[in-house]
Design a protein around this motif. Structure first.
Motif, short mmCIF file in Angstrom:
data_model
loop_
_atom_site.label_atom_id
_atom_site.label_comp_id
_atom_site.label_asym_id
_atom_site.label_seq_id
_atom_site.Cartn_x
_atom_site.Cartn_y
_atom_site.Cartn_z
N LEU A 3 37.57 38.10 30.45
CA LEU A 3 37.87 37.73 31.98
C LEU A 3 39.53 37.31 32.32
N GLU A 36 39.89 34.68 36.67
CA GLU A 36 38.46 34.99 37.53
C GLU A 36 37.19 34.63 36.54
N ASP A 68 30.77 43.61 42.02
CA ASP A 68 31.34 42.24 42.08
C ASP A 68 31.33 42.04 39.76
N LYS A 69 31.48 40.20 40.19
CA LYS A 69 31.82 39.94 38.13
C LYS A 69 30.81 39.78 37.84
N LEU A 115 36.32 42.68 31.16
CA LEU A 115 35.96 43.24 32.59
C LEU A 115 36.66 43.13 34.30
N SER A 116 36.79 44.23 34.90
CA SER A 116 38.05 44.77 35.65
C SER A 116 37.11 45.00 37.24
N THR A 153 38.84 44.32 40.32
CA THR A 153 39.74 43.65 41.38
C THR A 153 40.71 45.49 41.78
#
Lengths: 194, 194
Positions: free
Chosen positions: A189, A193, B22-23, B49-50, B52
Motif C-alpha cells: 500500500l 494509506e 474500499d481498502k 492495491l489501488s 483512489t
C-alpha cells in the motif's frame, strides 16, 4: 462462503484410494474450468480424465510427491489419489498460455472441495513417461496433473516461523503443517494509506 | 453455488467508475489469494492495491484493452475500473512461479463476484511505465493487473461459431458476446469410457 472453500482447500496428498470419483463428477469439475477466464479467450487447455484403478495406476508412478518431506516417498498403496485430471495445452490452438492453467486448476480444486473432495496440483511430472502410458499425442503439452480424492490426512495452516521457512512438515501424529505468509507480508500500500 | 460464481464471473471491461471499492474489500480479496495454493508453498506473490481516483488514474494509461475490439480504445472516463490489484512476483523469494498468478487471480475474481463486483485480468501492460508511476521496486516483477469494479455492461456467453473463431464481439446494443468451447471439445477420455 467462497472463503470457506478457500480455507478448506488445502494440498492433500493422502486419499481414500478406494472411494473412486465418477466420470460425471470429473466432467463437472472440468466444466468449472471451462467457464473460467483464458488469455485472449483462446481456451487452449484440454483435460484428460482418469477415474479407474487401472488408469490411475499408470499415472501414479509418473508423479513426484512433497519435495520438502525427504523421508516420504509419496502416498502408499490404499492412500493414493482416486482420480486425476491431466491439464494439457493444445499447441495447435495457442502458444500464449499465460497463467490459464493456474486459473483452471484453482476452479477445479474449489469445485472438488465443494464436493467434499480435495486435491493437489502436481507440476513435478515425468512427462515423457506419462505421455507414453496415456498415449497423449505430441501436439498436447503436459502442464499439470491434478490428483484428486477424499482426503485421508489432516492439514493445518501455520504462521510463518521466525526463520521464515515456508517448508511444510509432519508431526508425530502425521498431521501435515503448512506455514503461510501473513496478509501484511504480501500487501503493498502507498504510505498514505497504510 | 461455486458454479454460480463461475458463471457470473465474466471478464468485464466497463465499470461504474465512481462506485469505489474500499481498502477492506481489496484486502479481503487478497486474503483469498493468500489462502490459495502456491508452487512449493513459496508464495512469492505480492499485491499492490489501488482504490483512489488519483492512483487509479495513474494505472489506467498503462493498460491495453480488448484486443479483438479494434475500434474500441478501452473504457471511457466514467466507466473505467474503480480499483486495481497489481500482482507482482518477489524475485528475492522465488524464480519458480509456475502458475501461481493464475491461481491467485481466479481466487480474487471469484471473491469479487461474491461481493457483486467483477473484474478483468490484464496481461497486456506497459510494465516500465507502470513501474515508474507506482514506484514499484526492481525486485518485484509485474505479472498481471486485475481491473475491478461494479460492472456497467452486459456480457453473454455464446457457443463457438462454425468457423471456430474465439474472438468476442459487441452487438448494436453494446452487449459483449463471448464464445466458449463446449465441454466435449476440451475433455479427453479413453475410447472405452466415452
Amino acid at each position: 462462503m467462497l472463503r470457506d472453500l478457500l480455507i478448506r482447500n488445502r494440498s492433500y496428498r493422502r486419499f481414500k484410494q478406494r472411494e473412486l470419483a465418477d466420470k460425471a463428477t470429473l466432467l463437472d469439475l472440468v466444466d468449472g474450468a471451462r467457464l473460467s477466464p483464458s488469455a485472449g479467450n483462446k481456451k487452449p487447455l484440454k483435460y484428460l480424465l482418469s477415474f479407474t484403478p487401472q488408469r490411475n495406476a499408470l499415472i501414479f508412478p509418473c508423479l513426484a510427491w512433497a519435495a520438502y518431506l525427504k523421508n516420504w516417498p509419496g502416498p502408499a498403496e490404499s492412500e493414493r489419489p482416486a482420480a486425476y485430471i491431466v491439464i494439457l495445452r493444445d499447441t495447435t490452438i495457442s502458444t500464449n498460455l499465460n497463467c490459464d492453467h493456474g486459473i483452471a486448476a484453482q476452479s477445479i480444486l474449489l469445485g472438488a472441495v465443494e464436493k467434499n473432495m480435495e486435491g493437489c496440483i502436481i507440476a513435478s511430472v515425468r512427462r515423457e513417461q506419462l505421455r507414453n502410458v496415456l498415449n497423449i499425442p505430441d501436439h498436447l503439452e503436459i502442464l499439470l496433473v491434478m490428483a484428486l480424492g477424499i482426503p485421508q490426512e489432516k492439514v493445518q495452516l501455520e504462521n510463518l516461523p521466525t526463520d521464515g521457512s515456508i517448508a511444510y512438515w509432519r508431526d508425530e501424529q502425521n498431521i501435515h503443517h503448512v506455514p503461510k505468509r501473513s496478509l501484511e507480508d504480501i500487501v503493498i500500500l502507498p504510505e498514505d494509506e497504510l
